[in-house]
Enzyme design. Sequence first.
Site, PDB file in Angstrom:
ATOM      1  N   LYS A 181      28.886  37.900  39.852  1.00 10.93           N
ATOM      2  CA  LYS A 181      29.204  38.629  41.089  1.00 10.93           C
ATOM      3  C   LYS A 181      30.197  39.755  40.823  1.00 10.93           C
ATOM      4  O   LYS A 181      31.328  39.511  40.423  1.00 10.93           O
ATOM      5  CB  LYS A 181      29.820  37.703  42.145  1.00 10.93           C
ATOM      6  CG  LYS A 181      29.947  38.420  43.491  1.00 10.93           C
ATOM      7  CD  LYS A 181      30.798  37.678  44.484  1.00 10.93           C
ATOM      8  CE  LYS A 181      32.234  38.128  44.472  1.00 10.93           C
ATOM      9  NZ  LYS A 181      32.448  39.535  44.844  1.00 10.93           N
ATOM     10  N   GLY A 233      40.785  38.316  38.341  1.00  5.56           N
ATOM     11  CA  GLY A 233      41.197  38.848  39.637  1.00  5.56           C
ATOM     12  C   GLY A 233      42.617  38.443  39.955  1.00  5.56           C
ATOM     13  O   GLY A 233      43.421  38.201  39.050  1.00  5.56           O
ATOM     14  N   SER A 234      42.898  38.348  41.240  1.00  2.72           N
ATOM     15  CA  SER A 234      44.277  38.088  41.643  1.00  2.72           C
ATOM     16  C   SER A 234      44.680  36.641  41.356  1.00  2.72           C
ATOM     17  O   SER A 234      43.841  35.732  41.373  1.00  2.72           O
ATOM     18  CB  SER A 234      44.442  38.383  43.135  1.00  2.72           C
ATOM     19  OG  SER A 234      43.590  37.546  43.874  1.00  2.72           O
ATOM     20  N   THR A 235      45.960  36.438  41.137  1.00  5.93           N
ATOM     21  CA  THR A 235      46.485  35.096  40.888  1.00  5.93           C
ATOM     22  C   THR A 235      46.226  34.205  42.105  1.00  5.93           C
ATOM     23  O   THR A 235      45.909  33.024  41.975  1.00  5.93           O
ATOM     24  CB  THR A 235      47.981  35.182  40.541  1.00  5.93           C
ATOM     25  OG1 THR A 235      48.089  35.912  39.317  1.00  5.93           O
ATOM     26  CG2 THR A 235      48.609  33.820  40.345  1.00  5.93           C
ATOM     27  N   GLU A 236      46.310  34.815  43.282  1.00  3.68           N
ATOM     28  CA  GLU A 236      46.100  34.056  44.519  1.00  3.68           C
ATOM     29  C   GLU A 236      44.694  33.434  44.550  1.00  3.68           C
ATOM     30  O   GLU A 236      44.529  32.240  44.816  1.00  3.68           O
ATOM     31  CB  GLU A 236      46.278  35.039  45.669  1.00  3.68           C
ATOM     32  CG  GLU A 236      46.259  34.464  47.019  1.00  3.68           C
ATOM     33  CD  GLU A 236      46.137  35.588  48.058  1.00  3.68           C
ATOM     34  OE1 GLU A 236      46.247  36.781  47.695  1.00  3.68           O
ATOM     35  OE2 GLU A 236      45.889  35.235  49.223  1.00  3.68           O
ATOM     36  N   GLY A 238      42.725  33.059  41.959  1.00 13.56           N
ATOM     37  CA  GLY A 238      42.643  32.158  40.810  1.00 13.56           C
ATOM     38  C   GLY A 238      43.108  30.759  41.182  1.00 13.56           C
ATOM     39  O   GLY A 238      42.499  29.755  40.823  1.00 13.56           O
ATOM     40  N   GLU A 255      41.529  34.777  34.335  1.00 11.52           N
ATOM     41  CA  GLU A 255      42.297  35.914  33.820  1.00 11.52           C
ATOM     42  C   GLU A 255      42.904  36.586  35.030  1.00 11.52           C
ATOM     43  O   GLU A 255      42.193  37.213  35.813  1.00 11.52           O
ATOM     44  CB  GLU A 255      41.350  36.836  33.025  1.00 11.52           C
ATOM     45  CG  GLU A 255      42.088  37.723  32.062  1.00 11.52           C
ATOM     46  CD  GLU A 255      42.469  39.034  32.677  1.00 11.52           C
ATOM     47  OE1 GLU A 255      43.594  39.118  33.223  1.00 11.52           O
ATOM     48  OE2 GLU A 255      41.652  39.957  32.630  1.00 11.52           O
ATOM     49  N   CYS A 289      45.345  44.853  34.857  1.00 10.50           N
ATOM     50  CA  CYS A 289      46.086  43.586  34.910  1.00 10.50           C
ATOM     51  C   CYS A 289      47.203  43.549  33.874  1.00 10.50           C
ATOM     52  O   CYS A 289      48.231  42.935  34.092  1.00 10.50           O
ATOM     53  CB  CYS A 289      45.146  42.411  34.743  1.00 10.50           C
ATOM     54  SG  CYS A 289      44.054  42.584  33.341  1.00 10.50           S
ATOM     55  N   GLU A 386      53.166  42.067  41.214  1.00  7.45           N
ATOM     56  CA  GLU A 386      52.182  42.924  40.561  1.00  7.45           C
ATOM     57  C   GLU A 386      51.824  44.030  41.549  1.00  7.45           C
ATOM     58  O   GLU A 386      51.207  43.775  42.585  1.00  7.45           O
ATOM     59  CB  GLU A 386      50.925  42.107  40.204  1.00  7.45           C
ATOM     60  CG  GLU A 386      49.906  42.948  39.476  1.00  7.45           C
ATOM     61  CD  GLU A 386      48.643  42.178  39.100  1.00  7.45           C
ATOM     62  OE1 GLU A 386      48.139  41.402  39.916  1.00  7.45           O
ATOM     63  OE2 GLU A 386      48.166  42.385  37.968  1.00  7.45           O
TER      64      GLU A 386
HETATM   65  P1  NAI Z   1      40.591  39.409  44.423  1.00  7.36           P
HETATM   66  O1  NAI Z   1      41.160  38.444  43.473  1.00  7.36           O
HETATM   67  O2  NAI Z   1      40.534  39.044  45.861  1.00  7.36           O
HETATM   68  O3  NAI Z   1      39.097  39.777  44.000  1.00  7.36           O
HETATM   69  C1  NAI Z   1      38.543  39.603  42.725  1.00  7.36           C
HETATM   70  C2  NAI Z   1      37.127  39.070  42.852  1.00  7.36           C
HETATM   71  O4  NAI Z   1      37.149  37.763  43.435  1.00  7.36           O
HETATM   72  C3  NAI Z   1      36.208  39.881  43.742  1.00  7.36           C
HETATM   73  O5  NAI Z   1      34.913  39.886  43.189  1.00  7.36           O
HETATM   74  C4  NAI Z   1      36.227  39.110  45.050  1.00  7.36           C
HETATM   75  O6  NAI Z   1      35.074  39.303  45.833  1.00  7.36           O
HETATM   76  C5  NAI Z   1      36.287  37.693  44.556  1.00  7.36           C
HETATM   77  N1  NAI Z   1      36.862  36.736  45.507  1.00  7.36           N
HETATM   78  C6  NAI Z   1      37.722  36.974  46.526  1.00  7.36           C
HETATM   79  N2  NAI Z   1      38.023  35.811  47.153  1.00  7.36           N
HETATM   80  C7  NAI Z   1      37.365  34.827  46.498  1.00  7.36           C
HETATM   81  C8  NAI Z   1      37.289  33.421  46.657  1.00  7.36           C
HETATM   82  N3  NAI Z   1      37.965  32.793  47.598  1.00  7.36           N
HETATM   83  N4  NAI Z   1      36.526  32.722  45.803  1.00  7.36           N
HETATM   84  C9  NAI Z   1      35.853  33.336  44.822  1.00  7.36           C
HETATM   85  N5  NAI Z   1      35.874  34.660  44.635  1.00  7.36           N
HETATM   86  C10 NAI Z   1      36.625  35.406  45.460  1.00  7.36           C
HETATM   87  O7  NAI Z   1      41.373  40.746  44.261  1.00  7.36           O
HETATM   88  P2  NAI Z   1      41.427  41.965  45.301  1.00  7.36           P
HETATM   89  O8  NAI Z   1      41.532  41.504  46.710  1.00  7.36           O
HETATM   90  O9  NAI Z   1      40.274  42.825  45.011  1.00  7.36           O
HETATM   91  O10 NAI Z   1      42.798  42.643  44.919  1.00  7.36           O
HETATM   92  C11 NAI Z   1      44.030  42.170  45.475  1.00  7.36           C
HETATM   93  C12 NAI Z   1      45.148  42.225  44.466  1.00  7.36           C
HETATM   94  O11 NAI Z   1      44.833  41.350  43.393  1.00  7.36           O
HETATM   95  C13 NAI Z   1      45.371  43.561  43.793  1.00  7.36           C
HETATM   96  O12 NAI Z   1      46.197  44.380  44.517  1.00  7.36           O
HETATM   97  C14 NAI Z   1      45.993  43.152  42.499  1.00  7.36           C
HETATM   98  O13 NAI Z   1      47.369  42.945  42.667  1.00  7.36           O
HETATM   99  C15 NAI Z   1      45.322  41.855  42.184  1.00  7.36           C
HETATM  100  N6  NAI Z   1      44.202  42.033  41.250  1.00  7.36           N
HETATM  101  C16 NAI Z   1      44.395  41.701  39.956  1.00  7.36           C
HETATM  102  C17 NAI Z   1      43.393  41.901  39.060  1.00  7.36           C
HETATM  103  C18 NAI Z   1      43.563  41.561  37.654  1.00  7.36           C
HETATM  104  O14 NAI Z   1      42.749  41.926  36.814  1.00  7.36           O
HETATM  105  N7  NAI Z   1      44.593  40.852  37.281  1.00  7.36           N
HETATM  106  C19 NAI Z   1      42.110  42.483  39.421  1.00  7.36           C
HETATM  107  C20 NAI Z   1      41.993  42.758  40.825  1.00  7.36           C
HETATM  108  C21 NAI Z   1      43.009  42.541  41.683  1.00  7.36           C
END
Ligand code: NAI
Length: 784
Positions: A181, A233-236, A238, A255, A289, A386
């Site tokens: 996805k 993605g986000s730690t939250e 994760g 990650e 990240c 972050e």
């Molecule tokens: P996110 O963690 O919500 O999204 C990443 C992926 O997870 C997307 O494909 C999203 O559709 C999916 N996702 C969202 N909720 C989910 C759930 N409950 N279960 C499974 N998959 C889910 O990140 P978002 O909202 O795009 O960005 C928010 C903040 O997160 C950013 O401002 C940044 O601080 C951080 N972030 C960190 C990243 C990293 O590589 N460390 C990458 C993206 C965001």
Amino acid sequence: MEYGPAPESTKEAQAWLEQHGRTFGLFIDNQWSEPGELFASTNPADAAKLADLTQATGSDVDRAVAAARAAQPGWQALGGHGRAKVMYSLARLMQKHARLFAVLETLDNGKTIRETRDVDLPLVARHFYYHAGWAQLQAEEFADYRAVGVVGQIVPWNFPLLMLSWKIAPAMAAGNTIVFKPAEFTSLTAMLFAEICVQAGVPAGVVNIVTGDGRVGEAIVNHPGIDKLAFTGSTEVGRLIRVATAGSGKKLSLELGGKSPFIVFDDADLDAAVEGLVDSIWFNQGQVCCAGSRLLVQESVQDKFLAKLRARMDKLTLGSPLDKSMDIGALVDPVQQQRIAGLVDSARAEGCEVYQPKCEIPANGSWFPPTLITGASTSAAVAQAEIFGPVLVAMSFRTPPEAVQLANNTVYGLAACVWTENISLALDVAPQIKAGVVWINTANQFDAACGFGGYRESGFGREGGREGMYEYLTAKSEDARPASPVVEAKAKAKAAAPAAGGAFAIDRTAKLYIGGKQARPDGAYSRAIHGADGAFIAEVGEGNRKDIRNAVEAAHKAGGWAKATSHNRAQVLYYIAENLAARGEEFAARIAAMTGSKNAEKEVQASIERLFYYAAWADKYDGLAHQPPMHGITVALNEPVGVIGIVCPNEAPLLGFISLVAPAIALGNRVVVVPSEAHPLSATDLYQVFDTSDLPDGVVNIITGSADELARTLATHSDIDAVWRHDGSAEGCAEVERLSATSLKRTWVGGAKGRDWYSTAQSGGRAVLAHASQVKNVWIPYGV
Ligand code: NAI
């Protein structure tokens, strides 16, 4: 001299979108589904709509998982060479269409064409080439492993295609099939990739791509047909995934976020460091990240360095990402722009100094200028959170130890940069930083041959290199694990309740073992231990939360063990084995009395051999020297995880204990161990063995009592880095995984299945050592 505009043409990309009617269905089983409920993907640089994508439903995810499941045996049976050919063909096609991919990515994400063209796409192709190689070598190099099965992969929007390649290439190489996805902001290059899969001859069902928001992610995470999840993605989120998968038996790699330090010592080449910093924090608008978002500069050169940095910031160009002369493009979405602006405003309100070069911000789209914040306290939100934007927070330090302390002053541990011309200093500091990647005199280097991933709340698991392949493989010995043995209910039931008059009986009780000393349990309660025949044998202390706290403190104080030489650690293990052998009969008698086992002597002998086994490994579990395509070397170090909480099995109470404790301490970890709840006495008998074996105080701490209660405390303790639970309690293991989400500890749980503790295949080997270690990749370029 000013650069004139040098726009990249979007003709081909727009034609490709038109060809699809600017509307996409889902890619399942090599077929495009009819578009369903739609959501728009826009160009963040001008807010223009690019296309509509389908929000997948639960039944779409079901279909994708079913297609992947059906395709997996065939993909596996194709063999390493068969898979390598398909992946090689994918790599070739990605290269052939690199320009189209790069323009499409820039349109969809807002990152500059210089980055998509010169960084993302070459790395994407490299990932497929490199992993085609692992497919080819799999049977030889991973002979004891098999593919995990069907993997679910969820990625963010900051490197849409690059993250896709990091996820899909190793999974395919290992023989898995995939439900992938992309992030809802940036799905278009994944759609183009799906087309390329068909052209490259990827068999139907091997790669399935479902689009949509977090709800689709959740459906993948919760799907019972998924064997492994890989998330970036986000730690939250994760954390949510860790909780959702607890007890499911799904393999997991996360990650997550970071707040990576960029350390500049006073003898560094300051001009080179400034350029490194530009790459580190302004690459991809800081939406990285591992962005070097915390500058730590030695006080003596602070003013000089910051003056150079401001001068360099003044020269950064911001504007249309399609313009080849732009350094800084658009942010992915207005929501990110608002978030970043909010954090910078809060820093201003707190009295920080905010420097932003004068640059023209385009009228449409989402943008944020390069920003330098000085004067923030170490606990300020901008210094801890972050930001995920082009915002650098600068602080100073005086001495190397202070630099290390500040660098580690975060819940994260993804990456770090160290700049100094003094190689001794660089190589002294790198191992002390809690981060999965350390770049020396360079920044933001990535390659398929080198592992990438975090320590602490930056997640666990590695992507890239040999270490990354293990994330998509399962040791074959896992398949042979027996059903969980039933622990004698009688002994367990009797052991469960603290003995009446426990406080009074305390002096006849085997105490706890904390910091190398026998300690009375804090609660002053004890529990009776009965033999196989039901007769009372002895009492052991009833450990509680406070005892665990003391044990964890003692374990942290024993940090020197991690720095002891591996030769020295091996010697201590051999010495423990020797002292155990000297008292072999006594231990055998104890085991026989507790468990009624006819094999007690055999268990003692096997325990002695297991100690020898891990003593042998202590100085042979070498890291690797990766060779990415650069003039330099990347050293992958196997570092200890830290403090590990261990809940031991009830069967084979001595061998089970030794089989878990020995690998942990062999690699430099310190442990807080809960021995078998039903049969703890062979562990408490070990105190004297440890005392006479030169084991430093605090390396092994033993707390007897209720496995459930103590495991709960271990899993929620913020200063424990990992928890292992192997007592056959499915519910208990699920609980450990669930509770570990708070501080994102690593876990290794046995679940409901048992383990043949006598079998080295099941209870030894690299798979166990991998749980006791985490890989740090240190990048060391050669030359000046
Ligand atoms: P996110 O963690 O919500 O999204 C990443 C992926 O997870 C997307 O494909 C999203 O559709 C999916 N996702 C969202 N909720 C989910 C759930 N409950 N279960 C499974 N998959 C889910 O990140 P978002 O909202 O795009 O960005 C928010 C903040 O997160 C950013 O401002 C940044 O601080 C951080 N972030 C960190 C990243 C990293 O590589 N460390 C990458 C993206 C965001």
